[in-house]
Write an enzyme that holds these catalytic residues in place. Structure first.
Site, short mmCIF file in Angstrom:
data_model
loop_
_atom_site.label_atom_id
_atom_site.label_comp_id
_atom_site.label_asym_id
_atom_site.label_seq_id
_atom_site.Cartn_x
_atom_site.Cartn_y
_atom_site.Cartn_z
N GLU A 61 0.83 -1.21 0.00
CA GLU A 61 0.00 0.00 0.00
C GLU A 61 0.87 1.26 0.00
OE1 GLU A 61 -2.95 1.09 -0.25
OE2 GLU A 61 -4.42 -0.45 0.25
N ARG A 78 -8.04 0.52 12.74
CA ARG A 78 -6.77 1.17 12.37
C ARG A 78 -7.04 2.23 11.33
NH1 ARG A 78 -5.39 -0.41 7.22
NH2 ARG A 78 -5.87 -2.54 6.53
N ASN A 92 -6.32 3.72 7.58
CA ASN A 92 -6.17 3.05 6.29
C ASN A 92 -5.54 4.00 5.28
OD1 ASN A 92 -6.48 0.73 4.65
ND2 ASN A 92 -8.24 1.66 3.66
N ASP A 107 -11.29 -6.27 10.46
CA ASP A 107 -12.03 -7.41 9.92
C ASP A 107 -13.08 -6.87 8.94
OD1 ASP A 107 -13.42 -9.71 9.34
OD2 ASP A 107 -14.24 -9.99 11.35
N ASN A 136 -11.09 4.77 1.38
CA ASN A 136 -10.02 4.67 0.38
C ASN A 136 -10.15 5.81 -0.63
OD1 ASN A 136 -7.78 2.84 0.04
ND2 ASN A 136 -9.23 1.17 0.42
N ASP A 175 -10.05 1.11 -4.76
CA ASP A 175 -9.06 1.13 -3.69
C ASP A 175 -8.31 2.47 -3.71
OD1 ASP A 175 -7.20 0.24 -1.67
OD2 ASP A 175 -7.61 -1.80 -2.27
#
Length: 311
Positions: free
Chosen positions: A24, A113, A115, A133, A164, A216
């Site tokens: 990433e 978290r 991203n 998850d 994203n 994404d």
């Protein structure tokens, strides 16, 4: 996809033979002639000097998903428990490196978290949160802004599952944001107040149900084209500012995760990929590159010095 120009990305051999689990956040740092990117699951930050092929890797104390440089070369990083300052000069040859937490939101659930994240054209750092998850499909993720004067904002956008696609138009007055979750697959566009640092008037920009993959990470080129990784489809799609799909890049890896322009002339699009847990190929998890015939823009630095913040 009829009528859409297409080209193919090639694997960057100099990046090494070891694939990332979740590659990433590619960031081109022109001052070094180097590309940085992360492997989230491995807590690892990578660097590749393009001219020499020299590679360096650092291990962070938490999963690192996004980052931006400040003017002194320190990192502002979105990690698991918050935003951190990371000084790579403490470990110039790689290895373990410490991170100092400077801000943290009140996460509504456990096991969350940061991203996707980057700076706007004015140097404010933006990053979103998610539940790790993704199968839980919890819409409790939010987008936050951080700046040296005001610190961490309250949630600016909420109700996200997998935040994203964050990027800004060349003039900074349009902000893009996506939700990658399979139940969403949407890219939104906002009018962005460059003085206040605030997005308004959200509307749909691209619905990937009408195309392929899940939206994404993204990058914007110098002509205002929005390049979005179509995760699960092995493609990067370019949408013109009016929302028309006009070209694509194909990869031999199924899960492109984020892209960024780099190279001396900012004419190369670098693409990180994810290695799936099952049925992975020799290409999944590696770094790819293509020259799409358009140049990118310099990645903005954080407008502030991280030294001393959070002490």
């Amino acid at each position: 996809m009829n009528g859409v120009g297409s080209m193919r990305a090639e694997r960057v051999a100099a990046a090494g033979d070891a694939p990332a689990e979740v590659g990433e956040c590619p960031v081109w740092r022109a001052a070094e002639g180097a590309l940085y990117w992360v492997d989230i699951v491995a807590n690892r930050l990578n660097r590749l000097h393009l001219d020499s092929g020299r590679r360096t890797a650092w291990r962070l104390p938490e999963r690192i998903a996004c980052f931006a440089f400040d003017r002194d070369g320190a990192l502002l990083a979105g990690m698991e428990s918050g935003l951190f300052a990371v000084d790579l000069r403490a470990a110039p040859h790689g290895g373990e490196v410490a991170a100092r937490r400077i801000a943290a939101p009140a996460f509504p659930l456990a096991d969350m978290r940061f991203n996707d994240g980057r700076c706007d054209r004015q140097g404010r750092f933006w990053a979103g949160t998610m539940v790790q998850d993704t199968a839980a499909a919890q819409a409790v993720g939010s987008l936050f802004r951080y700046d040296a004067k005001g610190g961490l904002s309250l949630p600016v956008v909420d109700g996200l599952i997998v935040q994203n696609g964050l990027s800004w138009s060349p003039d900074g007055r349009t902000m893009y944001l996506s939700d990658s979750h399979a139940s969403r697959r949407l890219v939104w566009v906002y009018d962005y107040d460059v003085d206040a640092g605030w997005p308004r008037n959200r509307r749909l920009f691209a619905d990937l149900h009408a195309h392929v993959g899940r939206p994404d990470g993204a990058a914007v080129d110098a002509d205002g084209g929005y390049w979005i990784c179509a995760n699960d489809a092995g493609r990067v799609l370019r949408f013109a500012p009016d929302g028309r799909l006009d070209r694509q890049i194909e990869l031999p890896a199924a899960k492109p995760a984020m892209c960024a322009f780099g190279g001396r002339d900012l004419d190369t699009l670098f693409i990180t990929t994810i290695r799936p847990a099952a049925n992975a190929t020799e290409h999944d998890g590696h770094l790819f590159a293509a020259r799409p015939g358009v140049c990118g823009l310099p990645e903005p630095e954080f407008a502030g010095a991280l030294d001393g913040l959070g002490r």
